[in-house]
Design an enzyme around this catalytic site. Structure first.
Site, PDB file in Angstrom:
ATOM      1  N   GLY A 177       0.835  -1.214   0.000  1.00  0.00           N
ATOM      2  CA  GLY A 177       0.000   0.000   0.000  1.00  0.00           C
ATOM      3  C   GLY A 177       0.861   1.252   0.000  1.00  0.00           C
ATOM      4  N   ARG A 195      -6.261  -3.006   8.616  1.00  0.00           N
ATOM      5  CA  ARG A 195      -6.777  -4.380   8.569  1.00  0.00           C
ATOM      6  C   ARG A 195      -6.338  -5.143   9.817  1.00  0.00           C
ATOM      7  NH1 ARG A 195      -6.259  -5.959   2.820  1.00  0.00           N
ATOM      8  NH2 ARG A 195      -4.087  -5.570   3.248  1.00  0.00           N
ATOM      9  N   ARG A 249     -18.037  15.614  12.826  1.00  0.00           N
ATOM     10  CA  ARG A 249     -18.486  16.076  14.150  1.00  0.00           C
ATOM     11  C   ARG A 249     -19.408  17.295  14.010  1.00  0.00           C
ATOM     12  NH1 ARG A 249     -18.739  14.241  19.349  1.00  0.00           N
ATOM     13  NH2 ARG A 249     -16.551  13.694  19.503  1.00  0.00           N
ATOM     14  N   ASP A 260       2.677  -0.354  12.156  1.00  0.00           N
ATOM     15  CA  ASP A 260       2.629  -1.648  12.844  1.00  0.00           C
ATOM     16  C   ASP A 260       3.911  -2.454  12.689  1.00  0.00           C
ATOM     17  OD1 ASP A 260       2.367  -2.100  10.167  1.00  0.00           O
ATOM     18  OD2 ASP A 260       0.691  -3.492  10.309  1.00  0.00           O
ATOM     19  N   THR A 294       4.280   2.550   5.557  1.00  0.00           N
ATOM     20  CA  THR A 294       2.887   2.065   5.642  1.00  0.00           C
ATOM     21  C   THR A 294       2.132   2.980   6.584  1.00  0.00           C
ATOM     22  OG1 THR A 294       1.448   0.354   6.554  1.00  0.00           O
ATOM     23  CG2 THR A 294       3.704   0.344   7.357  1.00  0.00           C
ATOM     24  N   ARG A 317     -26.568  13.502  16.269  1.00  0.00           N
ATOM     25  CA  ARG A 317     -26.429  12.153  15.721  1.00  0.00           C
ATOM     26  C   ARG A 317     -25.225  11.418  16.304  1.00  0.00           C
ATOM     27  NH1 ARG A 317     -27.956  13.609   9.454  1.00  0.00           N
ATOM     28  NH2 ARG A 317     -30.114  12.931   9.611  1.00  0.00           N
ATOM     29  N   ARG A 328       1.009  -4.975  -5.057  1.00  0.00           N
ATOM     30  CA  ARG A 328       1.166  -6.151  -4.197  1.00  0.00           C
ATOM     31  C   ARG A 328       1.408  -7.297  -5.178  1.00  0.00           C
ATOM     32  NH1 ARG A 328      -0.620  -4.220   0.815  1.00  0.00           N
ATOM     33  NH2 ARG A 328      -2.343  -2.736   0.733  1.00  0.00           N
ATOM     34  N   ASP A 387       4.973  -4.936   6.126  1.00  0.00           N
ATOM     35  CA  ASP A 387       5.476  -6.267   6.497  1.00  0.00           C
ATOM     36  C   ASP A 387       5.493  -7.251   5.321  1.00  0.00           C
ATOM     37  OD1 ASP A 387       2.732  -6.332   6.539  1.00  0.00           O
ATOM     38  OD2 ASP A 387       2.560  -7.318   8.489  1.00  0.00           O
ATOM     39  N   ASP A 411      -0.058   2.073   8.459  1.00  0.00           N
ATOM     40  CA  ASP A 411      -0.571   1.267   9.576  1.00  0.00           C
ATOM     41  C   ASP A 411       0.220   1.372  10.885  1.00  0.00           C
ATOM     42  OD1 ASP A 411      -2.614   0.387   7.997  1.00  0.00           O
ATOM     43  OD2 ASP A 411      -1.727  -1.557   7.539  1.00  0.00           O
TER      44      ASP A 411
END
Ligand code: F6P
Length: 328
Positions: free
Chosen positions: A14, A176, A159, A134, A130, A167, A75, A106, A132
């Site tokens: 990504g 993911r 907001r 992670d 990435t 709401r 990918r 990763d 992410d």
């Protein structure tokens, strides 16, 4: 390891804002040190299909501010096979490339490690690119800061309208397997609850919490749901909660891929530059099979095997606890 003379650089997996400043730093640091540089298109796909081109200092002019990656990304499933890796190796050898800088997450590093174990004459350094956040071995990955700021900007707008209409919004953010964006955005936007892949969600508890918010006269509420949360998908979740939490009209917003685009933040431009510069210097110093990371504001190298094997990489427990306290 023999002296490096020609470097290949690629982005894979990504895309992430900050990849372009990183590519620029790799190219210019290499040229500054008298090395040649080759840009490899679409990650490992370009290695297999021999889609590469020589890069000069001017090839990376005026890209610091661009989101995405000028090298494009993919990918690449064939790179997981022996045949794919062998074809990639033959092309890399034919180009005379003896060092690779791979920028990705990763999946990218898994491919890089396997490749460099099979073909140790090609040195490989990874850069964590990435959104992410992670990867073990770096407090921050490239793109995480920009993506989080993009999410915050979107949720602030949600907001406004949530508050006007009294709401409750369920907002899905990327991740993911990682709740890093959800957690940071949740704290930054005052989310009522944050649902993460790393933590199971008790729906009853969530409903109780949201009902308590109603009784405390909260005019609007935001629940952030990371894409990888295991409670069955944001639409079904919102429906289930609506049955019980009746004072609010519940809406769903899925932010999707807009989170991966946009101009990199100052943080990601500097981080990308630092990591690109460090990766080339690591190759020159004879390093291989390592990932460049940032820890305590210092660049450090972590073996790729270690960066990949620490799947127990955790979100900060104190932040998770703090969310509960600050949403009373
Ligand atoms: O790895 C980054 C990431 O944005 C994840 O958060 C997300 O789940 C995934 O990529 C989406 O990938 P794709 O763009 O291939 O659908």
């Amino acid at each position: 390891m023999s002296k490096i003379s020609k470097i290949g650089v690629l982005t894979s997996g990504g895309d992430a804002p900050g990849m372009n400043p990183c590519i620029r730093a790799v190219v210019r640091t290499a040229l500054y040190n008298g090395l040649e540089v080759v840009g490899i298109k679409q990650g490992y796909k370009g290695m297999i299909e021999n889609d590469m081109y020589p890069m000069q200092a001017r090839s990376v002019s005026n890209i610091l501010n661009l989101g995405g990656t000028i090298l494009k990304t993919a990918r690449c499933l064939p790179f997981r096979t022996d045949e794919g890796q062998e074809a990639a190796y033959q092309n890399i050898k034919a180009q005379g490339i003896d060092g690779l800088v791979v920028i990705g997450g990763d999946g990218t590093f898994t491919g890089a490690l396997r490749f460099s174990q099979k073909y140790p004459d090609i040195a490989v350094i990874g850069i964590p690119g990435t959104i992410d956040n992670d990867l073990y071995g770096s407090t921050y990955t490239l793109g995480f800061d920009t993506a989080t700021n993009t999410v915050i900007e979107a949720i602030d707008k949600i907001r406004d309208t949530a508050d006007s209409h009294d709401r409750l919004f369920f907002v899905e953010v990327m991740g993911r397997d990682s709740g890093a964006i959800a957690l940071r955005a949740g704290i930054s936007c005052g989310a009522e609850a944050i649902l993460l892949p790393e933590k199971s969600t008790a729906i009853d508890e969530l409903i109780r919490h949201l009902k308590a918010g109603e009784s405390k006269k909260k005019s609007s509420s935001i629940v952030i749901v990371a894409e990888g949360d295991k409670s069955g998908g944001i639409y079904d979740l919102a429906k289930a909660v609506q049955k019980e939490v009746t004072n609010y009209d519940i809406k769903v917003a899925v932010l999707g891929h807009l989170q991966r685009g946009g101009a990199p933040s100052s943080f990601d431009r500097v981080l990308g530059s630092r990591m690109g510069y460090a990766a080339v210097n690591a190759l020159i110093a004879g390093e291989s099979q390592k990932m460049v990371g940032l820890e305590a504001n210092h660049i450090k190298l972590t073996p790729l095997s270690e960066a990949l094997s620490h799947h127990d990489f955790k979100l900060e427990a104190d932040l998770l606890q703090m969310v509960e306290v600050l949403s009373i």
